[in-house]
Every structure is written in structure tokens, then in C-alpha cells.
Design an enzyme around this catalytic site. Structure first.
Site, PDB file in Angstrom:
ATOM      1  N   ALA A  48       0.846  -1.203   0.000  1.00  0.00           N
ATOM      2  CA  ALA A  48       0.000   0.000   0.000  1.00  0.00           C
ATOM      3  C   ALA A  48       0.869   1.236   0.000  1.00  0.00           C
ATOM      4  O   ALA A  48       1.824   1.330   0.783  1.00  0.00           O
ATOM      5  CB  ALA A  48      -0.893   0.013   1.241  1.00  0.00           C
ATOM      6  N   ILE A 141      21.876  -2.372  12.634  1.00  0.00           N
ATOM      7  CA  ILE A 141      22.585  -3.041  13.733  1.00  0.00           C
ATOM      8  C   ILE A 141      21.586  -3.907  14.503  1.00  0.00           C
ATOM      9  O   ILE A 141      20.557  -3.397  14.948  1.00  0.00           O
ATOM     10  CB  ILE A 141      23.198  -2.011  14.715  1.00  0.00           C
ATOM     11  CG1 ILE A 141      24.127  -1.041  13.982  1.00  0.00           C
ATOM     12  CG2 ILE A 141      23.942  -2.730  15.846  1.00  0.00           C
ATOM     13  CD1 ILE A 141      24.666   0.083  14.876  1.00  0.00           C
ATOM     14  N   LYS A 210      14.638   5.939  20.536  1.00  0.00           N
ATOM     15  CA  LYS A 210      15.412   4.696  20.426  1.00  0.00           C
ATOM     16  C   LYS A 210      15.949   4.254  21.779  1.00  0.00           C
ATOM     17  O   LYS A 210      15.920   3.059  22.111  1.00  0.00           O
ATOM     18  CB  LYS A 210      16.545   4.893  19.418  1.00  0.00           C
ATOM     19  CG  LYS A 210      16.038   5.103  17.983  1.00  0.00           C
ATOM     20  CD  LYS A 210      17.151   5.604  17.072  1.00  0.00           C
ATOM     21  CE  LYS A 210      16.656   5.832  15.654  1.00  0.00           C
ATOM     22  NZ  LYS A 210      17.614   6.585  14.827  1.00  0.00           N
ATOM     23  N   GLY A 307      19.045   4.075   6.130  1.00  0.00           N
ATOM     24  CA  GLY A 307      19.294   3.746   4.722  1.00  0.00           C
ATOM     25  C   GLY A 307      18.446   2.579   4.281  1.00  0.00           C
ATOM     26  O   GLY A 307      17.935   1.805   5.092  1.00  0.00           O
TER      27      GLY A 307
HETATM   28  N1  HSE Z   1      16.922  10.008  11.151  1.00  0.00           N
HETATM   29  C1  HSE Z   1      17.540   8.894  11.785  1.00  0.00           C
HETATM   30  C2  HSE Z   1      19.032   9.127  11.897  1.00  0.00           C
HETATM   31  C3  HSE Z   1      17.338   7.603  11.084  1.00  0.00           C
HETATM   32  O1  HSE Z   1      19.527  10.161  11.507  1.00  0.00           O
HETATM   33  O2  HSE Z   1      19.705   8.262  12.426  1.00  0.00           O
HETATM   34  C4  HSE Z   1      16.009   7.015  11.368  1.00  0.00           C
HETATM   35  O3  HSE Z   1      15.763   6.918  12.722  1.00  0.00           O
END
Ligand code: HSE
Length: 445
Positions: A48, A141, A210, A307
Site C-alpha cells: 500500500a 545493527i 530509540k 538507509g
Molecule cells: N533520522 C535517523 C538518523 C534515522 O539520523 O539516524 C532514522 O531513525
């Protein structure tokens, strides 16, 4: 070899941007090896994207392409939904609907899980489905796998990570080329390392999401982004990077979570790190995470944090896990947050004022007798011990011998609340001529 004759598991992919395209391409390219590992094929059968033409161009003719993501979530032919839309809005509704429909979910959406994870994991637990999110932290990672499974014997003591590539690229440019923040940010945008609206990255929010996820897995606490202390790199000056270097440190934006006697530290901010530490030498857009466990000691994980194919690598690892485990009794699978849901910890996340760490201070002061003594006197009166002092040669300002100078002080560990008191007192001195710069320092020993 009976298992690899099973019919392929069917995947519906929401959002066919950079990561979606990478996921499709890597699955195609490595399909035979992935099938041998997973025990059955993994096929993207539905995609989608609002831009149907773009999605069609990416996947070719064999895959159903729709504009409405709800069609994928509702399709009885889809076993796993991969959410690559991002954000807290429609992505949250779609993830919850997929779970309600009994589908497993793979997501790269750190913001969604760091903020709404408790609700999402509870729904998944009720429905007996998996929500996998390796791609949400440090891209390629496999840090979630390492924390949740590889280090499961350990009592984790702390984690410190460079988990935002955009800011690490900017800091590397500032150090290498002596650039100011604004110039380095523009360079990052020109090269595609920073988005047109870079605020989540440069304000530390992305890293905060994160580290919140890593903290939950490391310590068995609920995801609590609202309790994280988050400070970005927008106020960093090139001169602080230079002074830090003279003192043997690099400045990195670290996501830190630590178990201490009173609870859990959960924080993101620029930090001085000794230049000799491996993590201090992680440059450009690369990511790295250091984990300290009581049994294993220090471990370091390094790689691309973003990436197309690096992130796809993590998404597909989750797909393989689900392909292997989806027939297992939910109680025998690896728990979402590493600890069994009924065995989570109630350790509280500390306020930043309760954190103990060391500091770099830069003061612009009048270069006259007794200034240093006053500053150090205030620090001493609050029990803050000085580790090192650096005084730059004085500048003449305004003629007639009037001078001002930069005074750099490194302290030993002290309570942040104490440092706040000290800074308020020092700032009020008439000989302190500009707002004081305070950057925290982590030895990571
Ligand atoms: N924008 C993030 C970074 C990547 O610069 O590491 C995606 O979380």
C-alpha cells in the site's frame, strides 16, 4: 528438509518509500537463502502506498498495489503487516487494526513504539501475535536481538549509544572542518543526511525514542518516552568541540540508560567522551551502541543506522523470526520487551535532577584577580570537585586593558541538582559575562 516445502508466508507492506523498496529488493535478491533460513518462503504479496505509480514501479506486476493501507490490514490473505509509514497518526491505527485482525506486525516506527508501546504490546499479547521492531533502533545493527536474546544471561548495567546518524554526521563535520552548527546542518541537508525538517533529529527526539526502547528491553520496564530527558545539539558551539579536543574528549550525542540504586536513568544529550574510547571514533552517519553487562563486560555494536538496505536487513530479520516462530505457542516466543509481561520491573525512571554525572563548563569571565577563586569557591561550597581547568589566553575587549577570557572546568561526578544550584550562583557573579555552557561528560569506563 520437510519444513521448506511449507507454503510461503505472505507479507503486506505499508509504505513503499526507501525502506519498503529496500525490503522488497533484498527479499527478491536473497530469496533462496532466506527461504533456507526461515524454513519457508517470505513473499510480499500486497503493497500500500498513496503513490500507487511509484509503488508499482518498485514491485513490478506480480504484487497487488493499493492506495488504501486498510485493504492490506483487512486482507485475509496477509499473515504479516510491515508498517513503514512512520509517525503516531495513521500508523498507530493501522498497527492496532492489524493486531486485532490477528496479524503479526513488523515496524521500523520508533516514535510509535516509544510513545504508544505499552498499548500496542498489550494488544499484541492479548491477541497472541508478534510485534517486531529491530529496524526501529540503530537501523541495520541487530541491537534489539543482542539485548533481548544474546545478552539474556546478563544483568545489564548501562547502555550508551550514538543512535542518530544525522546528528553524528553534523558533529563530525563540526569537528573535522571547524564548522558552526548551522553550517554543518545545511551541509547535512545538502547531502541528504538531514531532512528538510530536521527537528526530531537535531533536538534529540529520535535518539530519545530509540534509547527508550533499549531501556525497556534492558531493564524490563515499560516504554516511557515521556520520562526521558531529551536535549539535542542545536546549542553546541564549534569552540566547545575544540576545547573538548584539547582536553582529550570528543562530543557525541549519546542516548544513555543506566541502572542505579534509585532507579533507571534515561537521557539523551551531548556528552564529552574520552577520545580513546572506540565509540568516540564513530564518525559520519554511522551508529554504535555500547552495552555493559555484568557477565559479559563491555560489548560494542557498530553499523549503519539508516538507509534503504541496512534498514531492510533488520526488517527481514524480523520477518524470518516470525516465519520461524508464528506456529509456536505465544508463551514460548521471545517476549516483546525481553521480560515476560507479568514479570516486568517497577523501577522508576529518575528525573534529570537526580542523575549523577560529571560536567564540562565553559564560562566567559572578566580576566581579573579573584574570578577563578570565586567560581571554584562556589563549586567547593556545594561539594563539587574539580577535575581539570583550562584557561584560554585573554582577549582584549573595549581597549584600556579590559580583558575577558574563556574558563573551562571539568568536574568529577556530582548530582545534577547540585550542579544546577552551582550554575545559578556562578551565573549571578558580575564577572561572568555570558550564559554558561554546560555539557555532561561520560567516561564510559
Ligand atoms: N533520522 C535517523 C538518523 C534515522 O539520523 O539516524 C532514522 O531513525
Amino acid at each position: 528438509m520437510k519444513s521448506i516445502n511449507l507454503s510461503p508466508i505472505r507479507v503486506g507492506l505499508l509504505g513503499m518509500g526507501t525502506v519498503g523498496t529496500g525490503t522488497f529488493n533484498v527479499l527478491q535478491r536473497n530469496q533462496e537463502e532466506i527461504r533456507r533460513r526461515a524454513g519457508r518462503g517470505i513473499e510480499i504479496t500486497m503493497v500500500a502506498d498513496l503513490d500507487v505509480a511509484r509503488a508499482r514501479a518498485a514491485v513490478g506486476d506480480g504484487v497487488e498495489v493499493v492506495a488504501d493501507a486498510r485493504k492490506v490490514v483487512a486482507s485475509p490473505d496477509i499473515d504479516i503487516v510491515v508498517e513503514l509509514i512512520g509517525g503516531y497518526g495513521i500508523a498507530k491505527a493501522l498497527v492496532l487494526e492489524a493486531i486485532e485482525a490477528g496479524k503479526h506486525v513488523v515496524t521500523a516506527n520508533k516514535a510509535l513504539l516509544a510513545v504508544h508501546g505499552t498499548e500496542i504490546f498489550a494488544a499484541a499479547h492479548r491477541k497472541g501475535v508478534m510485534v517486531a521492531f529491530e529496524a526501529a533502533v540503530a537501523g541495520g545493527i541487530p541491537i534489539i536481538k543482542a539485548l533481548r536474546e544474546g545478552l539474556t544471561a546478563n544483568s545489564i548495567q548501562w547502555i550508551a549509544g550514538i543512535i542518530n546518524g544525522t546528528t553524528n554526521f553534523i558533529l563530525s563535520e563540526m569537528r573535522d572542518k571547524g564548522l558552526d552548527f548551522d553550517v554543518a546542518l545545511k551541509e547535512a541537508q545538502r547531502l541528504g543526511y538531514a531532512e528538510a525538517d530536521p527537528s526530531f533529529d537535531i533536538e534529540g527526539v529520535d535518539a530519545g525514542h530509540k534509547v527508550t526502547l533499549m531501556s525497556a528491553i534492558a531493564f524490563g520496564i515499560p516504554v516511557q518516552f515521556d520520562k526521558a530527558y531529551v536535549e539535542g545539539i542545536t546549542n553546541l558551539a564549534a569552540q566547545d568541540i575544540r576545547y573538548a579536543e584539547q582536553l582529550g574528549y570528543r562530543i557525541k550525542l549519546l542516548g544513555i540508560t543506566k541502572r542505579v540504586a534509585k532507579g533507571i536513568e534515561l537521557r539523551v544529550h551531548p556528552s564529552l567522551v574520552p577520545a580513546k574510547r572506540l565509540i568516540a571514533n564513530v564518525e559520519g552517519a554511522m551508529n554504535a551502541v555500547v552495552v555493559q553487562g555484568d557477565a559479559v563486560g563491555t560489548t560494542l555494536y557498530y553499523g549503519k543506522g539508516a538507509g534503504s538496505e541496512p534498514t531492510a536487513s533488520a526488517v527481514i530479520a524480523d520477518l524470518v523470526d516470525i516465519a520461524r516462530l508464528h506456529t509456536a505457542d505465544p508463551g514460548h516466543r521471545v517476549p516483546h520487551l525481553a521480560f515476560q509481561p507479568d514479570a516486568m520491573s517497577d523501577l522508576s525512571v529518575l528525573l534529570m535532577s537526580e542523575v549523577v554525572t560529571s560536567y564540562y563548563l565553559r564560562l566567559k569571565v572578566a580576566d581579573e584577580a579573584g574570578v577563578l577563586a570565586k567560581v571554584t569557591g562556589i563549586l567547593a561550597s556545594l561539594g563539587i570537585s574539580i577535575d581539570a581547568v583550562l584557561q584560554r589566553e585573554a582577549d582584549e575587549v573595549g581597549g584600556e586593558g579590559a580583558t575577558q577570557t574563556d574558563l573551562i572546568i571539568l568536574t568529577h561526578d556530582c548530582l545534577e541538582a547540585r550542579m544546577n544550584e552551582a550554575l545559578a550562583e556562578i551565573q549571578a557573579l558580575p564577572t561572568v559575562l555570558a550564559p554558561i555552557t554546560r555539557i555532561r561528560k561520560e567516561e564510559l569506563a
